[in-house]
Design a protein around this motif. Structure first.
Motif, PDB file in Angstrom:
ATOM      1  N   HIS A   1       0.815  -1.220   0.000  1.00  0.00           N
ATOM      2  CA  HIS A   1       0.000   0.000   0.000  1.00  0.00           C
ATOM      3  C   HIS A   1       0.846   1.267   0.000  1.00  0.00           C
ATOM      4  O   HIS A   1       0.299   2.351   0.128  1.00  0.00           O
TER       5      HIS A   1
ATOM      6  N   GLU B   1      -7.530  -1.652   6.094  1.00  0.00           N
ATOM      7  CA  GLU B   1      -8.177  -2.686   5.287  1.00  0.00           C
ATOM      8  C   GLU B   1      -8.394  -3.901   6.170  1.00  0.00           C
ATOM      9  O   GLU B   1      -7.443  -4.398   6.781  1.00  0.00           O
ATOM     10  N   ASP B   2      -9.618  -4.361   6.254  1.00  0.00           N
ATOM     11  CA  ASP B   2      -9.961  -5.535   7.078  1.00  0.00           C
ATOM     12  C   ASP B   2      -9.460  -5.395   8.522  1.00  0.00           C
ATOM     13  O   ASP B   2      -8.939  -6.351   9.109  1.00  0.00           O
ATOM     14  N   GLY B   3      -9.612  -4.201   9.054  1.00  0.00           N
ATOM     15  CA  GLY B   3      -9.234  -3.989  10.454  1.00  0.00           C
ATOM     16  C   GLY B   3      -7.748  -3.879  10.707  1.00  0.00           C
ATOM     17  O   GLY B   3      -7.306  -3.931  11.854  1.00  0.00           O
ATOM     18  N   VAL B   4      -6.974  -3.723   9.620  1.00  0.00           N
ATOM     19  CA  VAL B   4      -5.523  -3.621   9.750  1.00  0.00           C
ATOM     20  C   VAL B   4      -5.069  -2.263   9.200  1.00  0.00           C
ATOM     21  O   VAL B   4      -5.437  -1.890   8.086  1.00  0.00           O
TER      22      VAL B   4
ATOM     23  N   HIS C   1      -2.129   0.076   7.813  1.00  0.00           N
ATOM     24  CA  HIS C   1      -0.865  -0.126   7.100  1.00  0.00           C
ATOM     25  C   HIS C   1      -0.049   1.158   7.040  1.00  0.00           C
ATOM     26  O   HIS C   1      -0.594   2.226   6.773  1.00  0.00           O
TER      27      HIS C   1
ATOM     28  N   ARG D   1       2.437  -3.090   9.586  1.00  0.00           N
ATOM     29  CA  ARG D   1       0.988  -2.965   9.778  1.00  0.00           C
ATOM     30  C   ARG D   1       0.604  -3.455  11.161  1.00  0.00           C
ATOM     31  O   ARG D   1       1.342  -4.221  11.782  1.00  0.00           O
TER      32      ARG D   1
ATOM     33  N   GLN E   1      -2.999  -4.450  13.790  1.00  0.00           N
ATOM     34  CA  GLN E   1      -4.440  -4.597  13.978  1.00  0.00           C
ATOM     35  C   GLN E   1      -4.972  -3.364  14.701  1.00  0.00           C
ATOM     36  O   GLN E   1      -4.469  -3.015  15.769  1.00  0.00           O
TER      37      GLN E   1
ATOM     38  N   SER F   1      -7.622  -3.231  16.341  1.00  0.00           N
ATOM     39  CA  SER F   1      -8.132  -3.686  17.650  1.00  0.00           C
ATOM     40  C   SER F   1      -7.023  -3.704  18.704  1.00  0.00           C
ATOM     41  O   SER F   1      -7.286  -3.482  19.895  1.00  0.00           O
TER      42      SER F   1
END
Ligand code: ZN
Length: 416
Positions: free
Chosen positions: A114, A122-125, A127, A392, A394, A396
Motif C-alpha cells: 500500500h 483494510e480488514d481492520g488492519v 498499514h 501494519r 491490527q 483492535s
C-alpha cells in the motif's frame, strides 16, 4: 461519587475507537523519518488539543543537549529537535508519564503493498511505516488518556503527561530533552510494541566501526603483502566467540529466558580495491548487545580487548571506534508496585495473565530508569514488522493499548 471500578468502566466506554483509528491513519500519512519529525508533531498537537488535552509543542535547544552529559549520541543529520507533551491535569496526587516516539526508519528499497505512507485501513488492519513502531501507539495513548477526561473522571486520575518524542531510533535525544524539561514523574509507561508483554528489562546496544590495516602487493606475489581481509577473519571468529561467551553467562532471569539475549552482529564489511591486489584496508561495522546492568564502558572495553587479542600477527592493531547511538541497558524490578499495577491492567484487558519479560533491543526506557523513574513498556504485537516492508497493525490492538493506558491511569491514582 462513583467507585474506582466504575470510573474505569466509564473511561473505557468513553473511548472512541473509530476516532482513534482515523487519527492513527492520518498520522501515518505524514512521513517522520528520524531527523525530520516536526510536521507529524504539529498534526499530533492538533489531535491532542481536539481531544481536550493540554498540548504543548516545543522546540528543544539542540546545541545545549549536545553538550549535555546525558546526550545519547545521534546517527542522522538533524538541524532541529521538536517535542510534544499532551497533559491531563488530574485531581489525584501523583504524576505519570506515557511516552512514545514518533520518528520512524525509512521505507527500505522493496515496494510496499500500500505504500509506506498510505495509512490505509483494510480488514481492520492499519498499514504504513510507524503502524507498529510506533506512531499509531502514540495516538492510542492520547486517546486512552483523553477517554479518562471524556468520562468525567479526571478528578480520579493523577496528572498524566503523554510525551511524543523524536529521535528514538538514533539514540533517544528526544526523550532526554523531554525529561530535562520535566522529569518529575512517579512512573512511566512506554507504548513500544511488546506483544502485550510487560517489558521490565532491556538489553543495551552499542554500535562500532572497526578498521583493519594490511599491506598491499600484487596478487602474484601476495606473500610480499599482508591481507586485511585475512586479518579480519580472525577478528570475525573472535567476535563470534565473544558473543557465545557473553550469552553463556547470563544471570538475569528475564534475559536468560531469551534465545539470544545479547547479540553481537557485524552488519557491514568493506575491504580491498580490486581482485589482483592484496587488500590493505578493511572496515567493519557492527552492533554489540550490552547485558542488563552492565556499564557500557565495560562492554566496550571487553570488545576492544577481544579484537586486540585476535590479531597477534605483529602487524598494526585494528582500530575500534564507537559510533552512533549508545543504548545503555534498563531495568525495573518485576515486583515493583508499578510493574505489578501495569501487569494487572494488561491481564485484565487481555483476559489472561500478562507476564514480565526482557527484550534484546534498546529503546528509551533507560532514560527513565537512569533518573530513578520506574518504567515499563507495553504495546501491540508485530515488532518483527517494525523496520520491515508492509509494516501494519491490527486496529483492535491499538484500541487495547488505549484501554490499557486508561486502566493504568485510573489505577495509578487508586494505588496512590
Ligand atoms: Zn520503537
Amino acid at each position: 461519587v462513583t467507585a474506582p471500578v466504575d470510573a474505569e468502566a466509564a473511561a473505557l466506554a468513553a473511548l472512541d475507537a473509530d476516532a482513534l483509528a482515523h487519527d492513527a491513519a492520518a498520522v501515518l500519512r505524514v512521513p517522520s523519518i528520524t531527523g525530520d519529525e516536526r510536521a507529524v508533531l504539529e498534526l499530533l498537537a492538533e489531535s491532542a488539543a481536539r481531544l481536550g488535552l493540554d498540548a504543548d509543542l516545543h522546540r528543544h535547544d539542540l546545541d545545549a543537549l549536545r553538550r549535555h552529559p546525558a546526550h545519547p549520541g545521534e546517527e542522522v543529520e538533524r538541524t532541529e529537535l521538536w517535542g510534544l507533551t499532551a497533559t491531563l491535569r488530574g485531581g489525584a496526587p501523583g504524576r505519570i508519564c506515557v511516552n512514545g516516539h514518533i520518528d520512524v526508519v525509512g521505507p527500505g528499497s522493496e515496494p510496499w503493498t500500500h505504500g509506506p505512507w498510505s495509512g490505509v485501513i483494510e480488514d481492520g488492519v492499519l498499514h504504513g511505516r510507524g503502524a507498529v513502531d510506533m506512531k499509531a501507539a502514540v495516538v492510542a495513548a492520547l486517546h486512552g488518556v483523553a477517554a479518562v477526561q471524556a468520562a468525567g473522571e479526571a478528578d480520579r486520575a493523577p496528572t498524566v503527561v503523554v510525551q511524543a518524542v523524536a529521535s528514538e531510533e538514533d539514540g533517544g535525544v528526544g526523550t532526554v530533552a523531554e525529561l530535562e524539561r520535566d522529569g518529575a514523574f512517579d512512573a512511566a509507561l512506554i507504548v513500544e510494541p511488546t506483544g502485550f508483554a510487560v517489558v521490565c528489562a532491556q538489553a543495551g546496544a552499542l554500535t562500532f566501526k572497526g578498521t583493519v590495516r594490511g599491506r598491499s602487493a600484487h596478487a602474484a606475489i601476495r606473500l610480499e603483502g599482508c591481507s586485511a581481509i585475512d586479518r579480519y577473519l580472525a577478528i570475525h571468529a573472535a567476535l563470534a566467540e565473544h558473543e557465545r561467551r557473553v550469552n553463556a553467562e547470563v544471570e538475569h532471569p528475564l534475559m536468560r529466558a531469551l534465545e539470544l539475549p545479547y547479540p553481537l552482529l557485524v552488519g557491514r564489511i568493506a575491504g580491498g580495491t580490486w581482485s589482483s591486489q592484496v587488500p590493505d584496508h578493511l572496515e567493519f561495522e557492527g552492533r554489540l548487545g550490552v547485558p542488563v546492568g552492565e556499564d557500557p564502558a565495560r562492554a566496550r572495553a571487553a570488545l576492544e580487548a577481544v579484537v586486540a587479542a585476535a590479531l597477534d600477527d605483529g602487524e598494526p592493531p585494528a582500530q575500534i571506534q564507537w559510533t552512533g547511538g549508545s543504548f545503555a541497558s534498563a531495568e525495573t524490578a518485576p515486583d515493583h508496585p508499578w510493574i505489578e499495577l501495569v501487569t494487572q491492567a494488561v491481564g485484565d484487558e487481555l483476559g489472561r495473565p500478562a507476564a514480565p519479560r526482557g527484550v534484546p533491543w534498546g529503546a528509551d526506557m533507560r532514560h527513565f530508569t537512569a533518573r530513578g523513574i520506574p518504567c515499563t513498556m507495553v504495546g501491540t504485537r508485530g515488532v518483527e514488522l517494525a523496520h520491515a516492508v508492509d509494516e501494519r497493525v491490527q486496529v483492535s490492538e491499538l484500541v487495547s493499548v488505549a484501554r490499557i493506558v486508561a486502566r493504568v491511569v485510573l489505577r495509578a491514582a487508586r494505588e496512590g
